[in-house]
Scaffold this motif. Structure first.
Motif, PDB file in Angstrom:
ATOM      1  N   TYR A  56       0.865  -1.182   0.000  1.00 12.70           N
ATOM      2  CA  TYR A  56       0.000   0.000   0.000  1.00 12.70           C
ATOM      3  C   TYR A  56       0.899   1.228   0.000  1.00 12.70           C
ATOM      4  CZ  TYR A  56      -3.652  -3.286   1.320  1.00 12.70           C
ATOM      5  OH  TYR A  56      -4.530  -4.333   1.341  1.00 12.70           O
TER       6      TYR A  56
ATOM      7  N   GLU B  37      -4.967   6.750  -1.188  1.00 10.58           N
ATOM      8  CA  GLU B  37      -5.304   8.153  -1.454  1.00 10.58           C
ATOM      9  C   GLU B  37      -4.292   9.105  -0.843  1.00 10.58           C
ATOM     10  OE1 GLU B  37      -7.226   5.985   0.132  1.00 10.58           O
ATOM     11  OE2 GLU B  37      -8.151   6.796   1.953  1.00 10.58           O
ATOM     12  N   CYS B  38      -3.540   8.656   0.130  1.00 10.88           N
ATOM     13  CA  CYS B  38      -2.545   9.523   0.761  1.00 10.88           C
ATOM     14  C   CYS B  38      -1.611   8.657   1.590  1.00 10.88           C
ATOM     15  CB  CYS B  38      -3.211  10.593   1.633  1.00 10.88           C
ATOM     16  SG  CYS B  38      -4.180   9.930   2.997  1.00 10.88           S
TER      17      CYS B  38
ATOM     18  N   THR C 245      -1.095   8.846   4.734  1.00 10.23           N
ATOM     19  CA  THR C 245      -1.768   8.452   5.970  1.00 10.23           C
ATOM     20  C   THR C 245      -2.600   7.200   5.743  1.00 10.23           C
ATOM     21  OG1 THR C 245      -1.933  10.807   6.379  1.00 10.23           O
ATOM     22  CG2 THR C 245      -3.156   9.377   7.843  1.00 10.23           C
ATOM     23  N   ALA C 246      -3.331   7.199   4.639  1.00 10.65           N
ATOM     24  CA  ALA C 246      -4.140   6.015   4.332  1.00 10.65           C
ATOM     25  C   ALA C 246      -3.231   4.811   4.140  1.00 10.65           C
ATOM     26  CB  ALA C 246      -4.971   6.258   3.071  1.00 10.65           C
TER      27      ALA C 246
ATOM     28  N   ASN D 154      -2.069   3.288   7.265  1.00  8.63           N
ATOM     29  CA  ASN D 154      -3.176   2.651   7.987  1.00  8.63           C
ATOM     30  C   ASN D 154      -3.650   1.377   7.292  1.00  8.63           C
ATOM     31  OD1 ASN D 154      -4.165   4.178  10.494  1.00  8.63           O
ATOM     32  ND2 ASN D 154      -3.593   5.787   9.045  1.00  8.63           N
ATOM     33  N   MET D 155      -3.511   1.335   5.981  1.00  5.94           N
ATOM     34  CA  MET D 155      -3.776   0.084   5.272  1.00  5.94           C
ATOM     35  C   MET D 155      -2.737  -0.965   5.680  1.00  5.94           C
ATOM     36  SD  MET D 155      -4.761   1.683   1.582  1.00  5.94           S
ATOM     37  CE  MET D 155      -6.271   2.635   1.367  1.00  5.94           C
TER      38      MET D 155
END
Lengths: 81, 352, 477
Positions: free
Chosen positions: B25, B54-55, B57-58, B61-62
């Motif tokens: 990711y 998408e960013c 941060t995402a 977290n993924m």
């Protein structure tokens, strides 16, 4: 328990109930009330007046506490019967 | 064993695939984008997941989610992106989730530029996010090590249930070298005791919240014990021509390649100099550096692509027995061997 | 006899073992809080749909941060707003499971606004339960994106003013502008009829999730008596009297019937398949025998420089590949980034038997200069005794160094004669081979099909290599 229960009826866990009153307000038969006694956490729990329950489940679904209300419906058969 | 010419960034993805990494990711950023591109090419061929998040941060977290499910998972970025990932990394560390992050460092602060730098040292090696935690940090200095240390990062991450970084720079990421491709791992560790797999047997909980002060303190102490074990057992470094050395140059990543040439050139002129290269930055090779003075080293020069980050750890390790000299270049500039030799000559009065 | 009694649903834990303190049989929610009702509807659906054992609940940050106390499922507690991102990878890691992202309005619509949009837009196979109570609960009553106009909160003490604070955010409508979502509904907990509608929506969303039909979300208008500073029943009435007007109820989207189930591939971990996919195992690295003649520079370092687009970097790659095929250690270091897209570009190549130290050719044995600025920049650093191959088509000055060998090769011209200036890199590679004796012409030609695809392209490059090689050999003789 005093003698055989009449179905449907509802049971309110006096300790789990936080006394918010949503069930009392929602009950179409108006058979619930806020108790005058305090439970161990300082809430006046809701309680069943003892008769008149329609078994509609309104109180169950209106109650935010997972296990505070149990409703025994009309066709409930207790274990061992 | 197959040999291939490949970019460092590509080699890291090979390492991930060989290590059984099931998901990637990431978010594009120069000079790390080839990692996402290589993963996008290779992962789907093996039914593994590639997702452009998408960013940043995402993406971290993924990684948190996949790691929580017990999968080997990776992301990669560079300075600004790593800054954004720090929140998620703190959660990964706090929830004891194994995952691998590759940081291909670029120039900063702010948007900086895309030239090579080693200025993420502090934000990666010292934690970066909130709370008391450490991540394992491995610093490759070749395309071969981009592959090998990425594989090792997965192994150590799982062994300690902790995030592991491959901390590299724009030079190593962008250059190509011959890489001997290792064998794929044959089996993956069983994580059923803690992972969430969505079945009746693994109704586990992944979290990092401990409301009771004593519980959170106890958890911090358990983490500390883990970091102590890592410091005891996982120190890695390399020495080059240090046997009879009186001078030591210290550097990691791309700069250690230049320093190797520096050592060879200076040795040709009769200067007794050697190279000490930390491979693991956490755990830092403290005791090996602490012992340098007693091994006859009279002067230490730390060279890095920053205004002075690694040198702080070198000096902590030296504990005042010696004070390391420092030479750093930033902004995308990489000092040449002759530039460093000039500095050595100037500092120590040796003729080179 | 399940139907004959309504009791604590099986989707809940009997005892909330993760909850600290003595109260492990009661929720942490305030009296009259809507979370508990929605929890119950979910837990009941999990039991009735028989999916409790394969459900994973993502707990957010907010009042429902402790949702994991209650659900008898796999649980992950995640950073503020990131639940849809985590749910994304959890659902991909466990395609057989039912993944629920449970979020409040601050978590979903403020700090996690982008994550929910993107997860919805990808049509992730997750179900989002979105509790909209128009306020931040956990932190004590601050403004949420969904706070009503004029509504007083601790951070809008004079009432939410749209001129400074914006307007109530209509999440369901926003998501309904996307193509991918399968099911979008907004329901409310303000009376039993609407609680029953919520119950139906919860079930439908989870049903689609089980059927792998993609993204489903139920936005639930919910009471927050504590922060609204109202009683539980008054709070229900407040939803009815104030929220419904701003947040109309209903099913905004139901594409369940038309969406095909999404099948995720199984990850392949078998070492043999991995080797095969990576193209490994086709023999050892050394494929070519080194030429008999002794090379001019045994371990050459090379610098190639020119305009971006002249094939500078690819010329270096060709040299490095050839070195690899001969069994050398090789390195290729490019200038990278925007330089590649227009300005000047250069690369360093090292081809050695021993360990390569510095990968930058700071004292190259060979410089290939394709334009004048490159020659002027790099001529001074060529090692004494080295070779400068310069592109005499474009460079109209003569190198000044006397201690190096200078070869004027019309690289661009030779490529142009072949009808394509793009093959300058191969002309340069041919010139390098001829100048150094490091590579045999036949070997380069043999390698071309592995570097280029298409017979015509390979043939063209072959001609280019030969042109460069022959030209330099012509100078030498």
């Amino acid at each position: 328990m005093d003698g055989p229960r009449k179905y449907p009826f509802c049971e309110i866990d006096q300790e789990e109930c936080k006394g918010c009153g949503l069930c009392v307000n929602a009950c179409p038969a108006k058979v619930l009330e806020i108790s005058s006694h305090l439970n161990s956490r300082g809430f006046h729990p809701s309680s069943y007046k003892g008769s008149g329950c329609l078994g509609c489940g309104t109180c169950f679904y209106s109650c935010p506490e997972p296990g505070a209300i149990t409703v025994y419906l009309k066709d409930y058969v207790p274990e061992g019967v | 064993m197959a040999r291939k010419l490949m970019k460092g960034n590509y080699a890291a993805v090979y390492g991930a695939v060989l290590a059984g990494c099931e998901a990637y990711y990431g978010y594009p950023i120069t000079p790390a984008s080839e990692i996402a591109e290589a993963a996008a090419e290779l992962f789907p061929k093996l039914g593994r997941t590639f997702l452009q998040a998408e960013c940043e941060t995402a993406s971290i977290n993924m990684v948190y989610g996949a790691a929580g499910c017990g999968k080997r998972v990776m992301t990669a970025s560079s300075g600004p992106g790593i800054s954004l990932k720090q929140e998620g990394l703190s959660y990964c560390a706090g929830s004891a989730l194994p995952c691998v992050v590759v940081d291909v460092m670029r120039g900063g602060p702010g948007l900086g530029n895309i030239g090579p730098e080693q200025a993420d040292y502090n934000q990666v090696v010292k934690g970066g996010g909130h709370g008391n935690y450490r991540v394992i940090v491995l610093a490759p200095n070749s395309c071969q090590e981009m592959c090998d240390l990425t594989m090792l990062a997965f192994e150590l991450a799982d062994k300690y249930r902790n995030p592991a970084f491959v901390l590299t720079d724009g030079v190593i990421g962008q250059m190509m070298e011959s890489v001997e491709i290792p064998e794929p791992v044959a089996s993956l560790p069983d994580k059923s005791s803690w992972a969430v797999k969505g079945d009746a047997d693994t109704k586990n909980l992944i979290n990092s919240i401990y409301l009771a002060h004593d519980e959170l303190e106890a958890w911090n102490n358990r983490l500390l014990e883990k970091y102590r074990a890592i410091e005891r057992d996982e120190v890695r470094f390399e020495e080059y021509r240090m046997e009879d050395a009186e001078y030591a140059v210290i550097g990691y990543g791309c700069i250690s390649r230049v320093l190797r040439t520096v050592v060879d050139d200076a040795r040709e002129k009769g200067v007794k100099i050697g190279l000490f290269r930390p491979i693991s930055l956490f755990p830092f090779p403290k005791s090996a550096i602490a012992s340098l003075p007693s091994r006859g080293i009279r002067k230490v020069l730390t060279v890095e692509l920053s205004t002075g980050q690694l040198v702080d750890d070198v000096n902590l390790a030296l504990g005042g027995r010696l004070i390391s000299d420092f030479y750093g270049r930033v902004g995308g500039n990489v000092p040449s061997a002759s530039e460093i030799l000039g500095r050595i000559s100037q500092l120590y009065g040796v003729k080179i | 006899m399940k139907g004959a009694v309504l009791r604590k649903p099986g989707g809940f834990n009997d005892i909330y073992k993760h909850k600290p303190g003595a109260d492990k049989d009661r929720t942490h929610y305030c009296p009259g809080c809507g979370h508990g009702i929605l929890h119950k509807l979910i837990a009941e659906a999990l039991e009735d749909l028989e999916i409790t054992d394969r459900t994973i609940v993502i707990s957010p940050v907010g009042c429902s941060v402790f949702a994991y106390y209650y659900f008898n499922t796999g649980n992950l507690q995640v950073p503020h707003g990131r639940a849809p991102a985590v749910a994304t990878s959890v659902s991909r890691a466990n395609p057989g499971s039912v993944v629920i992202s449970y979020q409040g309005d601050g978590d979903l619509a403020a700090i996690g606004g982008n994550h929910i949009l993107q997860a919805a837009n990808r049509g992730e196979n997750i179900t989002v339960f979105f509790v909209n109570n128009a306020i931040y609960g956990m932190t004590g009553g601050q403004m949420a994106p969904t706070t009503l106009e004029g509504m007083k909160t601790t951070t809008t003490p004079y009432g939410r003013n749209p001129a400074t604070d914006g307007y109530p955010m209509k999440v369901a409508e926003m998501l309904n502008s996307l193509y991918a979502p399968t099911f979008i509904a907004r329901t409310s907990l303000h009376d039993i009829a609407n609680i029953r509608k919520t119950r139906a929506a919860v079930r439908k969303a989870l049903q689609y999730n089980m059927e792998k039909k993609g993204f489903s979300i139920v936005e639930v208008l919910s009471m927050c008596p504590s922060n609204w500073k109202l009683g539980a029943v008054e709070s229900q009435n407040w939803i009815r009297d104030h929220m419904l007007e701003v947040y109309p109820l209903g099913t905004l989207r139901d594409r369940g019937a038309e969406v095909a189930p999404r099948v995720r591939p199984r990850p392949e971990l078998d070492p043999a398949r991995v080797r095969e996919t990576l193209g490994l195992g086709e023999g050892s690295g050394v494929k070519l025998e080194r030429p008999k003649e002794t090379p001019v520079y045994p371990n050459p370092s090379v610098r190639i420089a020119g305009f971006g687009g002249q094939g500078v970097l690819s010329a270096g790659v060709v040299l490095a590949n050839l070195g690899l095929e001969y069994g050398y250690n090789v390195s290729w270091l490019p200038s990278y980034g925007p330089e590649m897209r227009g300005g000047t570009a250069n690369c360093s190549v090292k081809i050695q038997d021993g360990t390569i130290g510095d990968t930058e050719a700071t004292k190259p044995h060979v410089l290939i200069a394709l334009n004048r600025p490159s020659m002027e920049k790099f001529e001074p650093i060529v090692a004494s005794g080295g070779t400068l191959i310069y592109n005499s088509t474009l460079i109209d000055v003569t190198p000044s160094r006397k201690d190096i060998r200078v070869l004027a090769v019309p690289i661009t011209g030779l490529a142009d004669e072949l009808g394509n200036t793009k093959v300058q890199s191969m002309v340069a590679a041919g010139a390098f081979a001829a100048a150094t004796g490091l590579f045999a012409l036949d070997d380069i030609i043999r390698l071309l099909p592995s570097l280029y695809s298409g017979e015509a392209i390979v043939k063209l490059n072959e001609k280019a290599v030969k042109a460069g090689f022959d030209f330099v050999r012509g100078i030498k003789s």
